[in-house]
Structure formats: structure tokens, C-alpha cells
Design a protein around this motif. Structure first.
Motif, PDB file in Angstrom:
ATOM      1  N   ALA A   1       0.062  15.011 -14.689  1.00  0.00           N
ATOM      2  CA  ALA A   1      -0.516  16.353 -14.712  1.00  0.00           C
ATOM      3  C   ALA A   1       0.321  17.303 -15.564  1.00  0.00           C
ATOM      4  N   ILE A   2       1.636  17.183 -15.480  1.00  0.00           N
ATOM      5  CA  ILE A   2       2.521  18.071 -16.245  1.00  0.00           C
ATOM      6  C   ILE A   2       2.356  17.824 -17.746  1.00  0.00           C
ATOM      7  N   VAL A   3       2.410  16.530 -18.168  1.00  0.00           N
ATOM      8  CA  VAL A   3       2.333  16.243 -19.602  1.00  0.00           C
ATOM      9  C   VAL A   3       0.942  16.547 -20.147  1.00  0.00           C
ATOM     10  N   LYS A   4      -0.111  16.362 -19.333  1.00  0.00           N
ATOM     11  CA  LYS A   4      -1.456  16.712 -19.804  1.00  0.00           C
ATOM     12  C   LYS A   4      -1.607  18.224 -19.919  1.00  0.00           C
ATOM     13  N   THR A   5      -0.961  18.955 -19.023  1.00  0.00           N
ATOM     14  CA  THR A   5      -0.990  20.417 -19.139  1.00  0.00           C
ATOM     15  C   THR A   5      -0.294  20.872 -20.418  1.00  0.00           C
ATOM     16  N   MET A   6       0.830  20.218 -20.741  1.00  0.00           N
ATOM     17  CA  MET A   6       1.543  20.559 -21.986  1.00  0.00           C
ATOM     18  C   MET A   6       0.693  20.225 -23.211  1.00  0.00           C
ATOM     19  N   ALA A   7      -0.129  19.163 -23.084  1.00  0.00           N
ATOM     20  CA  ALA A   7      -0.940  18.757 -24.240  1.00  0.00           C
ATOM     21  C   ALA A   7      -2.172  19.635 -24.436  1.00  0.00           C
ATOM     22  N   SER A   8      -2.541  20.426 -23.456  1.00  0.00           N
ATOM     23  CA  SER A   8      -3.750  21.246 -23.554  1.00  0.00           C
ATOM     24  C   SER A   8      -3.476  22.487 -24.389  1.00  0.00           C
ATOM     25  N   PRO A   9      -4.524  23.068 -25.063  1.00  0.00           N
ATOM     26  CA  PRO A   9      -4.348  24.301 -25.823  1.00  0.00           C
ATOM     27  C   PRO A   9      -3.961  25.453 -24.898  1.00  0.00           C
TER      28      PRO A   9
ATOM     29  N   CYS B   1      -6.621  26.923 -22.653  1.00  0.00           N
ATOM     30  CA  CYS B   1      -7.083  26.049 -21.566  1.00  0.00           C
ATOM     31  C   CYS B   1      -5.960  25.636 -20.622  1.00  0.00           C
ATOM     32  N   LEU B   2      -4.787  26.181 -20.842  1.00  0.00           N
ATOM     33  CA  LEU B   2      -3.615  25.707 -20.102  1.00  0.00           C
ATOM     34  C   LEU B   2      -3.757  25.968 -18.599  1.00  0.00           C
ATOM     35  N   ILE B   3      -4.161  27.203 -18.224  1.00  0.00           N
ATOM     36  CA  ILE B   3      -4.253  27.543 -16.802  1.00  0.00           C
ATOM     37  C   ILE B   3      -5.345  26.721 -16.136  1.00  0.00           C
ATOM     38  N   ALA B   4      -6.488  26.578 -16.801  1.00  0.00           N
ATOM     39  CA  ALA B   4      -7.586  25.808 -16.215  1.00  0.00           C
ATOM     40  C   ALA B   4      -7.195  24.344 -16.027  1.00  0.00           C
ATOM     41  N   THR B   5      -6.507  23.789 -17.046  1.00  0.00           N
ATOM     42  CA  THR B   5      -6.047  22.392 -16.945  1.00  0.00           C
ATOM     43  C   THR B   5      -5.033  22.230 -15.824  1.00  0.00           C
ATOM     44  N   PHE B   6      -4.119  23.198 -15.739  1.00  0.00           N
ATOM     45  CA  PHE B   6      -3.076  23.128 -14.708  1.00  0.00           C
ATOM     46  C   PHE B   6      -3.698  23.165 -13.309  1.00  0.00           C
ATOM     47  N   LYS B   7      -4.636  24.079 -13.099  1.00  0.00           N
ATOM     48  CA  LYS B   7      -5.260  24.192 -11.786  1.00  0.00           C
ATOM     49  C   LYS B   7      -6.091  22.956 -11.456  1.00  0.00           C
ATOM     50  N   THR B   8      -6.692  22.359 -12.479  1.00  0.00           N
ATOM     51  CA  THR B   8      -7.510  21.177 -12.246  1.00  0.00           C
ATOM     52  C   THR B   8      -6.638  19.967 -11.855  1.00  0.00           C
ATOM     53  N   LEU B   9      -5.533  19.803 -12.579  1.00  0.00           N
ATOM     54  CA  LEU B   9      -4.673  18.636 -12.357  1.00  0.00           C
ATOM     55  C   LEU B   9      -3.731  18.809 -11.175  1.00  0.00           C
TER      56      LEU B   9
ATOM     57  N   ARG C   1       0.812  -1.201   0.000  1.00  0.00           N
ATOM     58  CA  ARG C   1       0.000   0.000   0.000  1.00  0.00           C
ATOM     59  C   ARG C   1       0.858   1.269   0.000  1.00  0.00           C
ATOM     60  N   SER C   2       1.898   1.299   0.833  1.00  0.00           N
ATOM     61  CA  SER C   2       2.738   2.502   0.902  1.00  0.00           C
ATOM     62  C   SER C   2       3.476   2.725  -0.420  1.00  0.00           C
ATOM     63  N   PHE C   3       3.946   1.620  -1.040  1.00  0.00           N
ATOM     64  CA  PHE C   3       4.636   1.761  -2.326  1.00  0.00           C
ATOM     65  C   PHE C   3       3.676   2.287  -3.394  1.00  0.00           C
ATOM     66  N   THR C   4       2.474   1.767  -3.428  1.00  0.00           N
ATOM     67  CA  THR C   4       1.494   2.209  -4.420  1.00  0.00           C
ATOM     68  C   THR C   4       1.170   3.691  -4.242  1.00  0.00           C
ATOM     69  N   ARG C   5       1.058   4.154  -2.972  1.00  0.00           N
ATOM     70  CA  ARG C   5       0.790   5.569  -2.732  1.00  0.00           C
ATOM     71  C   ARG C   5       1.912   6.447  -3.263  1.00  0.00           C
ATOM     72  N   ILE C   6       3.169   6.001  -3.090  1.00  0.00           N
ATOM     73  CA  ILE C   6       4.304   6.785  -3.584  1.00  0.00           C
ATOM     74  C   ILE C   6       4.235   6.924  -5.112  1.00  0.00           C
ATOM     75  N   VAL C   7       3.997   5.792  -5.791  1.00  0.00           N
ATOM     76  CA  VAL C   7       3.951   5.822  -7.259  1.00  0.00           C
ATOM     77  C   VAL C   7       2.777   6.664  -7.743  1.00  0.00           C
ATOM     78  N   ASP C   8       1.618   6.459  -7.142  1.00  0.00           N
ATOM     79  CA  ASP C   8       0.439   7.219  -7.577  1.00  0.00           C
ATOM     80  C   ASP C   8       0.651   8.713  -7.380  1.00  0.00           C
ATOM     81  N   ARG C   9       1.214   9.101  -6.251  1.00  0.00           N
ATOM     82  CA  ARG C   9       1.399  10.525  -5.984  1.00  0.00           C
ATOM     83  C   ARG C   9       2.407  11.153  -6.949  1.00  0.00           C
TER      84      ARG C   9
END
Length: 788
Positions: free
Chosen positions: A708-716, A719-727, A693-701
Motif C-alpha cells: 500500500a505504501i509503495v503504490k501510494t508513492m507511485a500514484s500521481p 490521486c495520492l489521498i484517494a489511493t492512500f485511503k483505498t489501500l 495459516r497463521s504465518f500466511t496471515r502475518i505475511v499478508d497483513r
């Protein structure tokens, strides 16, 4: 008032004339309320109170009734007066008769009293005569008994002198006790010349007897049993006389005997003698064993068993040996042979234990006469009195037991010189570590299919076995300050062992790739250190069990235990650093990809496959070599190092367009799956979800941040600020400033566009969460990305 109340309760219908608060006027008014009542009578009822009133009557009728009552009362009074007058005469006559009876009784009592006094005087005279006869009989009996005892005392003293001259020692021993008992009866008459003369004669005879028997021992003592049975019997009976003479006489005899037997020992093993060297200590103890055997052959039938002469002889031997060894050690302080010192101490302790087992609990050699209680032979006056008292009470005499302590009687002389033994243990531990360093295969050997092989080094077992044997050896020598110092050497040895293990870890693991053999060495160091951490408290407990109580609280191996725990972490972190170096080189190839010109999104990138292949190759040997607890620690550390490294290399890319960002998102999803599968590369299906459980939490976090970073880069851009704040809703202002700025640079936005996006972000957050771009930040980012 109480009487009136009681009368009113007893008498139901009380006449108004008898009332305490009688009022004549009121009474008359009630009978004659008006003039008509004087002429007639009638009954009237009060309707208001519903009570019956006293009847009204005519006056002459009422007066007649009163007169009748007066006559009745007068007649009752007269009758009572006549009755009382008759009774007064009878009472006076009865009182006279009683007085006459009392006078007669008094006369009889007086006569009886006179007769009783006469009888008492007669009884007293008779008792006085009886008492006088009693005293006469007592004095006569006492005088006869004293004369008889005096006669017996005179005869006993004369017989004692005669038997002493004839050397009839058995009879003398019996007579001594009897004479002492007789003298006790004359203890209060020592001022009588005859008694004083007898006492003086007896004292001289006791001194003469003691000297005579000591002379017999001096004459025949060296070898009393050579064809002279009469001599042996004479000396044995002489011991009975010595015992009857008291403890002081016996002590003098035993002192002479001990000195005579130990004299040759001093001549042979004394200070400066060749046989007195430290390395020949066992010969000293062999000499005593031989002497005790000779004693049993020559003197075993002479000295009473209750004297415990072998124990006394052994005690004096130990004290004399202690003086000899002290002289030897003092004269060789600067050039003592430590091995010879330890060997001599071990032999001495073994010899003390031998004596303790043989003579540890013995009968009281000073006060015990148990061997002769049954027949009274050789008993002094006090013993005889005790014997008869016990026989009278029906009890058995209990032989007192004396604890003779031989432990540390000789070996304590070695303690001031055991500092060299501590040095010897230090050198032995150092030599052992040097030996295991030479003999151990520090390359890790070849990988074995057997899980139990090649998991750890064998050096720790050799060290712990030596410490265990050393503790057993030392605890037999001493349990005091020396053992405490040696315990400190054990601690230093464990520290040196930890230093040795740490020195075998690969150097510069953060700058070079570690091979499978390097990883195997690190895992073996970790497993060995973990085993040392588990065994270290056992050493502390073993020391506490044998060391003196005043040192128990000072025994603390927590520092060494913590050192080994830290060494395990260091070894695991060294392996992780090697993985990071190898993974960094693979990710460096990712930064060379032109992410701004990718035509479309395809399968996962080559670097993802390379990282997966690297982990599949290098993780299983490491995971199988580590214990369950440290396997998960390794996985956690690997995830904590690999994911931030992956994020760092994402930001090292040049430009990333929307397609490239989508490809990175695909790659990051694959990377997350790879990281989550790291614990299972061990091949152990028994790992529970709770432990993971502790290992999974580390990887997930951490992978959630990368996603979140790569999805923010992929957003127009709009929408970049909204995506960044959401993720990344929980990002700190510092993290927002750095991450958002890096993301905008990767997307290739101009400075004006970046500022507009930053202003848009600041407008949507509180004042404390606002961020800013300045010249310093811009220059740092240009230097970081190497473009501008």
C-alpha cells in the motif's frame, strides 16, 4: 322423610289416604268438585296437563265404598289381635322351658368347677413334693460334685508340688491349667479356710516355679546344648510352664534372655567403642545375623515357635542400636562425614527391610498358644476354656497375627542429621553442571547430514539421569521433609542448567551477524531447553509419587517449566536477531540507490536477490534443527521482524519518483513471495496449509501495508489521498499522520503541497480521524530523512 321416600319407591300405587301430607278437605274437593258430582260420575281429562283425574262418584256410592274398606280393615285388625294372643301364650311357655334348661346347665357347670378345683389342689400337692425332691437332688449333686472337685484340687495341688520338686515340668504345665480350672469353680468360696489355704499354697507354688525355671535358664542358658539333651528337654518343658504361668512370667523370661544375648553386643559396639563408629554400621547388622543363626542352633528347639523370640530379639537389638547411633551422631555433630552418614543410613534401611520381610507379620507372641492347643500342653485356664468352647462349637482356633514394624525403627535416628545430605546433593548437582560445562562441545560441532545428530546438547540428559538416580536413592532413605528439601535442590539444579544454556547463546546478536555455527548453537540451546521443558513435569510427578502426602501439594515445577519455555523463545529470537542484522546490512544497500533517477522499471533489484540468497543459505539449517512447533514460531518471528525492517528501510530512501515507486512495488511483490516461501525452505513437504495459516496471515497483513505504501508513492499527486485511503482504510490517525507524511517527503512534495494534501484528507474524514503537520513533526522527519 327417608322412610317415606323409600316406601314411595317400593309401592307403585300409593293410596292418597296413606300420604304423609294428606289433606281431608282437598281430598273431598277432588272427589266432589261440584254439586253435580254428588249425583253422577264420569271421567274427565285435563287437556292442559294430559293427566287422568280421579273419577267423580255419587255420594252414596262413595260412602258405601268407604264403609267396605272400614269393615275390611276392622276384620284384619281383629284377626291380627287373635293371632298375637295365641302367640303370646306359646312364647310365655317357651321362655319358662328355657329358664329351666339354663338352671340345669348352671348346676352342672358348678359341679364341674368344684371337681376341677379339687384336682388342681391335688396336682399342686404332687408338684410341691416333686419340687422338694428336685431341690434335694440338686443340692446333693452339687455337694457331691464340690467335694469331688475339692478332693481333685487338693490332690492336684499336692501333685503339682511334688512334680515341681521332681522337675517334671511337662506334667506341671498340664497340671497348672487343670488347677486353674478347678480354682475357677471355687471363685465364690474364697472365704472358706480350706479354699483360702489352697489358693495361698498355689500362689506360692507359682512364684516358686517361675523362680525355679528362671534359675534353670540362668544356669544352663549361655550354652544349653553342649552334650546335654536332658537339659534341652528340661528347658523346653520349662517354657511350657512359663507359658502356663501367664504373659507376665513369659515377658520376664524374654527380657532376661534378650539382655543376656545383647550384653556382648553393647560391650562390642557401645558408645565410644572402636567398632561402634558410623562407618562400621554394617558390622552391627552382621552381628545380629550371626546371633540369630546361633539362636536357631542353640535355642530353636527350646523356646516355642509361637513366642517369636528371634523377632523379639531383633526388635530389642534395633532399639539398642538406635540409642548407640544417637550417641555417636550427637558426639560427632560438627564433623560428620556425609558420605559415611548416607552409607550407614542406606545399610540401615536395607537391614530394616530385611527384618520386615522376615518378621513383619508374626503370630502373637503374647497371647498365642496355637502350638499347644491340640494337646493342651502349657495352657492357662483362659486358654483351656477357650479350647473347650471352640471344640463345643465345632470351630478351629484362629491364631492371631501381630504386625511388627521394623521400618524406620533405627533409620529414624538419622533424620535430624540429614541436612548435610541435602548439602551433599546440592554440591553433587553443582559439580555435575561444572563437569558438563567442561566436557560439552558448546561450539555446536559440524553440521551433520543425519537429522538426529547435533540437534541438542547432552548436558540435560546427564542432569535428568542424575536427578532420577538421586530421587531413587533418597526415597529409599526418607520420604519426608528431607526429600522435600532435596526436591528444592532439583529445582535449583534445573534453574542453573537453564542459566548455563542461556549463557552459551551468542552475545550482541542484534548488532552482529551470526554465522552458521552460531545459529546451530542457538538451535541446539532451543531444542535442549524444549526437551527440558517436556521432562520437568515428569520429575515433579516422580517426586509426588514417593514423597509423604503432606508435601504433595507443595511440589511445583511450573516455574522451571516456564523458564525453559522462555529460554526456547530467547534462543529462537536470538537467531531472528542475527537474521535481522544480516538483512539490515543488505537493505542498507537499497537505501543507497537513487530511486529518483531510475529510467525504467526492470527486473527485481539486486538486494532482493541478496536477501533471497541469504535466506536460502541460513534458514534451512535452522529450520531442520528446530521441532515442528518451534519451526513455525521461528518463521512467524522472522516474518514479524523482517517485514517491518523492510518497510523501515523503504522510508530511509532519499527521493522516489514514480518509476522508482513502481520498481519498489515490483520488489515488494518479489519480497512477499520470498517471505511466503520461508517455511518450505525446511525441505519438509508434510507441512499442512492449516499449520501455515497463521504465518500466511502475518505475511499478508504486513506486506499488504508495504504494498500500500509503495503504490501510494507511485500514484500521481492528485490521486495520492484517494489511493492512500483505498489501500489503507483501517489506519489509525497516528499511523496516517506518520505514513502519509513520510510518503509525501519521499515523493519530494513541498510543504505547501503537503499541507494541501493533508487538508484534503481531513476534509474527507470525520473530525476524530483528522491529522495535522506541525513544526516538531517536520523537524523530526527532516532529521530522519537527513535532507530538507
Amino acid at each position: 322423610k327417608q322412610l317415606e321416600k323409600t316406601v314411595s319407591e317400593v309401592v307403585d300405587d300409593l293410596d292418597p289416604l296413606d300420604a304423609a301430607d294428606f289433606d281431608s278437605v282437598k281430598y273431598i274437593n277432588e272427589i266432589f268438585p261440584d254439586e253435580r258430582s254428588l249425583t253422577y260420575s264420569k271421567h274427565e281429562t285435563d287437556t292442559s296437563t294430559d293427566k287422568k283425574r280421579r273419577p267423580h262418584a255419587r255420594l252414596h256410592m262413595q260412602l258405601a265404598s268407604v264403609k267396605r274398606d272400614l269393615r275390611s280393615v276392622s276384620e284384619d285388625i281383629s284377626r291380627s289381635v287373635r293371632q298375637h294372643s295365641c302367640q303370646r301364650v306359646q312364647t310365655k311357655q317357651a321362655v319358662g322351658d328355657a329358664k329351666q334348661s339354663i338352671q340345669a346347665l348352671f348346676n352342672k357347670i358348678h359341679a364341674i368347677k368344684e371337681k376341677a378345683e379339687k384336682s388342681e389342689r391335688m396336682v399342686q400337692e404332687i408338684c410341691r413334693d416333686i419340687k422338694s425332691l428336685d431341690h434335694a437332688k440338686k443340692h446333693l449333686t452339687s455337694t457331691i460334685s464340690a467335694l469331688m472337685k475339692l478332693h481333685m484340687l487338693v490332690q492336684a495341688v499336692d501333685m503339682l508340688v511334688y512334680m515341681s520338686e521332681k522337675k517334671q515340668y511337662k506334667e506341671v504345665a498340664n497340671r497348672l491349667g487343670a488347677v486353674d480350672m478347678l480354682f475357677l469353680d471355687f471363685a465364690n468360696y474364697t472365704d472358706i479356710p480350706k479354699i483360702a489355704q489352697l489358693k495361698k499354697t498355689m500362689q506360692k507354688e507359682r512364684v516358686k516355679l517361675q523362680d525355679q525355671i528362671l534359675n534353670e535358664f540362668h544356669r544352663y542358658g549361655p550354652n544349653p546344648s553342649v552334650g546335654l539333651d536332658d537339659v534341652v528337654l528340661m528347658l523346653r518343658e520349662g517354657c511350657l510352664v512359663i507359658q502356663a504361668l501367664g504373659p507376665k512370667a513369659k515377658e520376664e523370661l524374654l527380657i532376661w534372655f534378650s539382655r543376656s544375648k545383647l550384653g556382648p553386643y553393647t560391650d562390642l559396639f557401645g558408645s565410644g567403642k572402636p567398632a561402634g563408629e558410623l562407618r562400621l554400621a554394617d558390622r552391627r547388622y552382621a552381628w545380629l545375623r550371626r546371633t540369630l543363626r546361633e539362636y536357631d542352633e542353640q535355642f530353636g528347639s527350646i523356646f516355642p515357635k509361637s513366642w517369636n523370640v528371634p523377632a523379639v530379639l531383633s526388635r530389642d537389638f534395633c532399639l539398642l542400636t538406635k540409642d548407640h547411633l544417637r550417641s555417636v551422631l550427637k558426639s560427632n555433630t560438627n564433623n560428620l562425614d556425609t558420605n559415611a552418614l548416607v552409607a550407614a543410613l542406606q545399610k540401615t534401611i536395607a537391614f530394616e527391610q530385611e527384618l520386615q520381610v522376615r518378621f513383619g507379620t508374626v503370630k502373637d507372641s503374647v497371647n498365642s498358644n496355637a502350638a499347644n492347643v491340640s494337646n493342651g500342653v502349657g495352657m492357662d485356664a483362659n486358654s483351656i476354656k477357650m479350647r473347650y468352647k471352640l471344640e463345643r462349637d465345632g470351630k478351629k482356633q484362629v491364631v492371631p497375627q501381630v504386625k511388627m514394624e521394623f521400618r524406620k525403627l533405627v533409620s529414624s535416628v538419622f533424620y535430624p542429621y540429614l541436612g548435610q545430605y541435602v548439602q551433599l546433593e546440592r554440591e553433587n548437582i553443582s559439580k555435575l553442571l561444572q563437569q558438563v560445562e567442561r566436557e560439552e562441545d558448546w561450539t555446536g560441532g559440524k553440521e551433520s547430514k543425519n537429522d538426529d545428530e547435533n540437534k541438542k546438547f547432552g548436558c540435560n540428559e546427564k542432569v535428568f539421569i542424575y536427578i532420577k538416580k538421586s530421587l531413587q536413592r533418597c526415597s529409599r532413605l526418607t520420604t519426608g521433609a528431607i526429600l522435600f528439601e532435596i526436591s528444592g535442590e532439583y529445582r535449583q539444579g534445573l534453574i542453573d542448567l537453564g542459566t548455563l544454556l542461556q549463557s552459551k547463546l551468542p552475545k550482541k546478536a542484534d548488532t552482529k551477524e551470526l554465522s552458521l555455527a552460531d545459529n546451530r548453537v542457538c538451535c541446539m540451546v532451543a531444542t535442549t531447553a524444549e526437551e527440558c521443558k517436556e521432562f520437568t513435569p515428569g520429575i515433579a510427578e516422580a517426586v509426588k509419587k514417593v514423597i509423604d502426602s503432606k508435601f504433595v501439594e507443595k511440589i511445583d515445577y511450573d516455574e522451571e517449566k516456564s523458564m525453559f519455555a522462555a529460554l526456547v523463545n530467547i534462543a529462537v529470537e536470538t537467531v531472528v536477531k542475527g537474521f535481522m542484522t544480516r538483512m539490515g546490512k543488505i537493505l542498507h544497500g537499497m537505501t543507497k540507490i537513487n530511486w529518483s533517477t531510475l529510467p525504467r522499471v526492470g527486473d527485481q533489484s539486486t538486494y532482493v536477490n541478496q536477501i533471497n540468497s541469504m535466506l536460502v543459505t541460513f534458514v534451512p539449517p535452522v529450520a531442520k534443527s528446530l521441532s515442528d512447533a518451534y519451526h513455525l514460531f521461528f518463521c512467524n518471528q522472522l516474518a514479524k521482524g523482517a517485514i517491518p525492517l523492510y518497510e523501515e528501510h523503504i522510508f530511509k530512501c532519499k527521493r522516489v519518483n514514480e518509476v522508482g515507486a513502481q520498481q519498489l512495488a515490483l520488489d515488494s511483490h518479489a519480497m512477499k513471495s520470498i517471505f511466503l516461501g520461508i517455511p518450505k525452505l525446511r525441505g519438509d513437504e508434510k507441512i499442512s496449509e492449516r499449520r501455515l495459516r497463521s504465518f500466511t496471515r502475518i505475511v499478508d497483513r504486513q506486506m499488504g501495508r508495504v504494498t500500500a505504501i509503495v503504490k501510494t508513492m507511485a500514484s500521481p499527486e492528485d490521486c495520492l489521498i484517494a489511493t492512500f485511503k483505498t489501500l489503507m482504510p483501517r489506519a489509525t490517525p497516528e499511523d496516517v499522520a506518520e505514513t502519509l507524511t513520510k510518503t509525501m517527503y519521499l515523493k519530494g512534495l513541498k510543504k505547501a503541497d503537503q499541507q494541501a494534501l493533508v487538508d484534503s484528507y481531513n476534509a474527507s474524514v470525520e473530525d476524530k480521524d483528522r491529522v495535522a503537520l506541525d513544526a516538531k513533526s517536520e523537524g523530526r522527519l527532516k532529521k530522519f530523512f537527513k535532507f530538507g
